[in-house]
Scaffold this active site. Structure first.
Site, PDB file in Angstrom:
ATOM      1  N   ARG A  58       0.805  -1.223   0.000  1.00 25.50           N
ATOM      2  CA  ARG A  58       0.000   0.000   0.000  1.00 25.50           C
ATOM      3  C   ARG A  58       0.837   1.273   0.000  1.00 25.50           C
ATOM      4  NH1 ARG A  58      -3.995  -1.026   4.195  1.00 25.50           N
ATOM      5  NH2 ARG A  58      -3.247  -3.094   3.743  1.00 25.50           N
ATOM      6  N   THR A  59       1.950   1.295   0.711  1.00 27.68           N
ATOM      7  CA  THR A  59       2.761   2.517   0.719  1.00 27.68           C
ATOM      8  C   THR A  59       3.341   2.770  -0.670  1.00 27.68           C
ATOM      9  OG1 THR A  59       3.300   2.168   3.036  1.00 27.68           O
ATOM     10  CG2 THR A  59       4.699   3.692   1.836  1.00 27.68           C
ATOM     11  N   LYS A  86      22.637  -9.492  -6.323  1.00 28.39           N
ATOM     12  CA  LYS A  86      23.901  -9.987  -6.888  1.00 28.39           C
ATOM     13  C   LYS A  86      25.087  -9.533  -6.050  1.00 28.39           C
ATOM     14  CE  LYS A  86      21.914  -9.536 -11.483  1.00 28.39           C
ATOM     15  NZ  LYS A  86      21.812  -8.558 -12.569  1.00 28.39           N
ATOM     16  N   ARG A 108      12.458   2.749   1.206  1.00 30.43           N
ATOM     17  CA  ARG A 108      12.032   1.913   2.327  1.00 30.43           C
ATOM     18  C   ARG A 108      13.079   0.829   2.511  1.00 30.43           C
ATOM     19  NH1 ARG A 108       6.386  -0.961   3.764  1.00 30.43           N
ATOM     20  NH2 ARG A 108       6.043   1.158   4.462  1.00 30.43           N
ATOM     21  N   HIS A 137       8.461   6.452  10.018  1.00 31.35           N
ATOM     22  CA  HIS A 137       7.639   6.381   8.807  1.00 31.35           C
ATOM     23  C   HIS A 137       6.868   7.712   8.746  1.00 31.35           C
ATOM     24  CE1 HIS A 137       5.404   4.972   5.525  1.00 31.35           C
ATOM     25  NE2 HIS A 137       4.838   3.888   6.004  1.00 31.35           N
TER      26      HIS A 137
END
Lengths: 311, 211
Positions: A58-59, A86, A108, A137
């Protein structure tokens, strides 16, 4: 009156004036989402980079929709689909992508502090913290605050109770900082294992039974039990947790008639909140989602403006 | 500064240099180099808007499906004022909306600071409607260009006309107004200040020269 900050990293950095400007802008931009053509040309030619090194639906969607409503171009990198899998370091990955001329980077990460590192490494690009580990947040706190203000009007002196896993919750940290700054009384309700050691430093009142706050709270913010961040150390079992800390329709009978119930999502129905309450008349959970897009549009709009004179 | 005869609407008296008591305190207000001239009084604005209303009705016959949209910020109270004048003639209400054009500006990448965005409120669909855009001053024409782009995002109006209080010249785009209360030739250092009771506490139009 521009924002006092170049990056949106912590709710701490924002002044009251910043918050007012962001929310005023968000309220003006909200209307765009209800037009037949949900798009304005404002950020045409701006490049926004989403670095979601931790899962998010959702964010990420909310940021993506916000960027597109303002006509910005977006690119996404995730942990699994990038060179990080990698063995490349995050800064190298971001450096390569920033060389493609990003205007804003939205980050994030499961580690706290990563957005600050990126902001330090790219001083000419605005960084938005979309959640770093168990730390902060800030955009969620802004949308939570906007939602409270929309349903309550004047927020000064309101009692807001944040219930649940405060310890693991970056939403709770940013909320506590912002709500306090904006003049609300903040109460936290949690078992002792769910309280951070420094909880007193936030200037909040601690309770250990949800019953103690339900009667006087104007806002009840239920947090998600983050199963992915914990083991059996934190609580014995889910049934016991929901018995002492879950918000039930039975408890709601004692609540103020104009109480509003919030949840940052995703909801564990029947664990921290009963479905009848999550979907009930006091719930403003979907308003939070709606305001999320508006707040993120406002931030992107405001951050793209402060670039002009620099560089 | 020279004053020309209005294109559509002629105002009776020529403007005079400010000697009125209400401006005495405003001149040289902390800024020695600023001169302030009076362009229109409240009564003249009232008269001009009444004439404009009659002009609009004459132009648009029965005024069916005509709405007024004011451009923020000063176009909004002006649109409401103009609507009252139209309503007085038609004896029925006229719809008024407000439009913020900041998201459509062509200089966003040039300004250091993002302009404050305010709400756009169009409490009616605009498709098929005749729209009269209302603003205080017509200058470069860039605001009107932005306003037209903004409007088109809300639907397909039947037509768009433009009504302004003051046309001060200096156009940078091929845009002209359909209704003008006052046409004025200005110098680059002059600034037209349309003051409205809703936001400035008084209804009056001034020319300020910061030369």
């Amino acid at each position: 009156m521009p924002l006092s900050v170049k990056h949106i990293l912590s709710a701490r950095d924002l002044t009251k004036k910043d918050v007012d400007l962001i929310l005023q802008t968000a309220r003006a931009l909200k209307e765009i989402s209800y037009r037949p053509i949900k798009k304005v040309p404002t950020l045409r030619g701006k490049q926004i980079l989403f670095c979601f090194f931790e899962d998010s639906t959702r964010t990420r969607m909310s940021f993506d929709i916000a960027a597109k409503r303002l006509s910005a171009d977006t690119s996404v990198i995730t942990k699994s689909g990038s060179a990080i899998s990698k063995g490349e370091t995050i800064l190298d990955t971001v450096k390569n992508l920033a060389a493609m001329q990003a205007d804003i980077i939205v980050v994030r990460h499961k580690e706290s502090g990563i957005p600050w590192q990126i902001a330090d490494a790219f001083p000419h690009i605005s960084v938005i913290n979309a959640g770093d580990g168990m730390h902060e947040h800030p955009t969620q706190a802004l949308l939570d605050f906007m939602t409270i203000q929309n349903s309550k009007g004047n927020v000064e002196g309101l009692h807001v109770a944040i219930v649940g896993d405060i310890f693991h919750s970056r939403v709770a940290r940013s909320d506590m900082i912002l709500f306090k700054k904006m003049g609300m009384h903040v109460h936290v309700v949690a078992p002792k294992t769910f309280l951070p050691a420094d909880v007193e430093d936030y200037g909040v009142t601690v309770h250990n039974r949800i019953q103690d706050v339900v009667k006087f709270a104007d806002v009840i913010m239920m947090l998600r039990i983050q199963r992915e961040r914990m083991n059996s150390f934190f609580f014995p079992n889910e049934r016991e947790y929901s018995k002492y800390f879950g918000l039930t329709k039975e408890l709601m009978k004692d609540a103020k008639p104009d109480v509003v119930v919030m949840h940052p999502g995703p909801v564990n129905r029947g664990l921290e909140i009963e479905p009848e309450v999550a979907d009930g008349p006091h719930s403003i959970i979907l308003d939070q989602v709606e305001n999320g897009v508006a707040v993120r549009m406002a931030l992107m709009y405001l951050l793209c403006g402060t670039h002009g004179g620099e560089e | 500064m020279t004053i020309e005869k209005g294109i559509e609407i002629e105002i009776g008296r020529p403007p005079h240099k400010t000697e009125g008591f209400f401006l005495a305190g405003m001149e040289n207000n902390g800024d020695e180099s600023m001169t302030t001239k009076h362009l229109m009084s409240e009564a003249q604005m009232e008269e001009a808007l009444a004439k404009m209303a009659r002009q609009i009705i004459k132009q648009n016959k029965k005024m069916e499906d005509i709405v007024l949209i004011g451009i923020r910020s000063r176009g909004v109270p002006l649109a409401e004022w103009l609507a009252r004048k139209i309503e007085a003639v038609l004896k029925r209400p006229v719809e008024v909306g407000s439009l913020d054009i900041n998201l459509y500006r062509d200089d966003l990448s040039e300004v250091d600071e993002q302009p404050v965005v305010r709400k756009t409120e169009l409490p009616f669909g605009i498709s098929g409607k005749g729209i009269i855009l209302v603003d205080d001053v017509l200058f470069t024409g860039r605001t009107i260009r932005a306003a037209m782009d903004a409007l088109i995002d809300f639907g397909r109006p039947k037509f768009v006309q433009l009504a302004v209080m003051v046309d001060r010249g200096w156009r940078e785009l091929p845009i002209q107004a359909d209704y003008v209360a006052k046409k004025v030739k200005t110098s680059a250092t002059e600034n037209i200040k349309v003051m409205l009771a809703e936001m400035d506490g008084t209804n009056e139009i001034l020319i300020k020269d910061k030369r």
